[in-house]
Design a protein around this motif. Structure first.
Motif, short mmCIF file in Angstrom:
data_model
loop_
_atom_site.label_atom_id
_atom_site.label_comp_id
_atom_site.label_asym_id
_atom_site.label_seq_id
_atom_site.Cartn_x
_atom_site.Cartn_y
_atom_site.Cartn_z
N ASP A 199 31.68 24.34 -44.04
CA ASP A 199 30.19 23.76 -43.96
C ASP A 199 29.94 22.72 -44.97
OD1 ASP A 199 28.67 25.37 -42.13
OD2 ASP A 199 29.00 26.94 -43.28
N GLU B 13 23.65 34.55 -42.71
CA GLU B 13 22.56 34.19 -41.62
C GLU B 13 22.77 32.81 -41.23
OE1 GLU B 13 19.07 36.35 -42.44
OE2 GLU B 13 20.16 38.00 -43.23
N PRO B 14 22.49 32.47 -39.79
CA PRO B 14 22.32 31.25 -39.27
C PRO B 14 21.35 30.32 -39.94
CG PRO B 14 22.63 32.60 -37.46
CD PRO B 14 22.54 33.49 -38.74
N ASP B 15 19.90 30.87 -40.10
CA ASP B 15 18.74 30.14 -40.85
C ASP B 15 19.06 30.06 -42.21
OD1 ASP B 15 18.67 32.88 -40.88
OD2 ASP B 15 16.43 32.82 -41.34
#
Length: 333
Positions: free
Chosen positions: A191, A234-236
């Motif tokens: 990321d 977690e995605p969010d």
């Protein structure tokens, strides 16, 4: 010299010595720094943070020192926390998993289970809030919390990461690249590479990366667990950290762009090499003509076979006749 303080001891001291002079354990001292209760200054020699003598004197002169300082950094686990809230440990865990109680530290027990710790002062404040009374005194936990328990909801790691990024960005101060590096600590390297495409900027972020507390030897279960807890999952949450990194990175670029290193100079030619910058191409020589085979000498003419050569017969006859003539000419005697 790197790692050596450039400030004299009478102006500042290392964290270990400051903790002793303030009557704190090292863990309590680090937590007090994270909470902003103890102010530190960067060591100009690159040796980490230091505490000025003036700051130590300020803390020692405060009312209730050192008990009040210790009280503000006191942490409790689930059992003690439940006693402070006057609830059962089961309800305390349910409130914490739902995200209503935010842990400040953790450790691994002998079963390699994460044990979350909470600030006792914050739990006391939570219990004193009238709006929280239904959560503490009702016969049953609210339905929303029960549904979250059934679904396996656990916001403790996420809330702990949110608290840690606040600690690290506070320590980074006004350095924009240090603040961006603090945010990057909580993202997977893939990321970070996606948000920070420039390899020079990524290398600079690595150099500005804050020193995180060690949890076991590298590769140990404790170290692997610490890395897992430190990475947004977690995605969010990942989207939030990515957006925050992009924002802090843009601020850092505007204030102080990362200098691009100059290209490396060409290596000097060795004595065996020509000093010219470019070697002239070697001319291609024409192939040598293929040598023609030498002509064979003419074959010798064959001598006709005879039983006896003529000159040998003449020489033999001439020698015998001369001998007879000479013999007959001799006088008789």
């Amino acid at each position: 010299m790197s790692g050596t303080s450039t400030q004299p001891d009478w102006l500042s001291c290392a964290p270990s010595r400051a903790a002793r002079e303030l009557g704190l354990k090292r863990g309590e001292f680090d937590l007090a720094v994270n909470l902003g209760l103890i102010r530190t200054v960067p060591d100009e020699g690159g040796g980490g943070r230091r505490v000025t003598r003036a700051e130590i004197e300020r803390l020692r002169a405060a009312d209730g020192f050192p008990d009040e300082l210790r009280r503000r950094v006191a942490t409790v686990g689930t059992t003690e926390g439940a006693e402070l809230l006057d609830v059962t440990p089961t309800r305390f865990t349910a409130l914490a998993r739902h995200g209503l109680l935010v842990p400040v530290r953790y450790y691994l027990n002998r079963y390699r289970t994460v044990v979350w710790l909470y600030l006792a002062e914050e739990l006391e404040q939570f219990a004193a809030e009238e709006s929280n009374a239904p959560l503490l005194t009702g016969p049953r936990t609210p339905a929303e919390i029960r549904e979250g328990q059934k679904a396996g909801l656990d916001r403790r790691p996420r809330n702990w990461r949110g608290r840690q990024v606040g600690f690290l960005t506070r320590q980074a101060g006004d350095d924009p690249w240090a603040r961006a590096a603090a945010v990057a600590c909580f993202l997977d390297p893939a990321d970070v590479a996606d948000v920070v495409a420039d390899p020079h900027e990524r290398a600079h972020l690595d150099r500005c990366r804050p020193r995180l507390p060690a949890h076991g030897a590298p590769g140990s279960p404790a170290a692997d667990l610490a890395e897992t807890l430190m990475t947004a999952s977690e995605p969010d949450e990942v989207a939030w950290f990515r957006a925050d990194l992009a924002h802090t990175l843009e601020t850092a670029r505007n204030r102080r762009p990362v200098p691009v290193p100059a290209p490396r100079p060409a290596p000097r030619p060795t004595p065996q090499q020509a000093p010219t910058p470019q070697q002239a191409p070697i001319p291609q020589l024409a192939p040598a003509p293929t040598p023609r085979p030498a002509p064979e000498p003419p074959a010798a003419r064959p001598v006709p076979p005879t039983d006896r050569p003529a000159h040998r017969e003449h020489a033999a006859s001439h020698g015998l006749l001369g001998w007879l003539r000479r013999r007959t000419r001799r006088p008789a005697g």
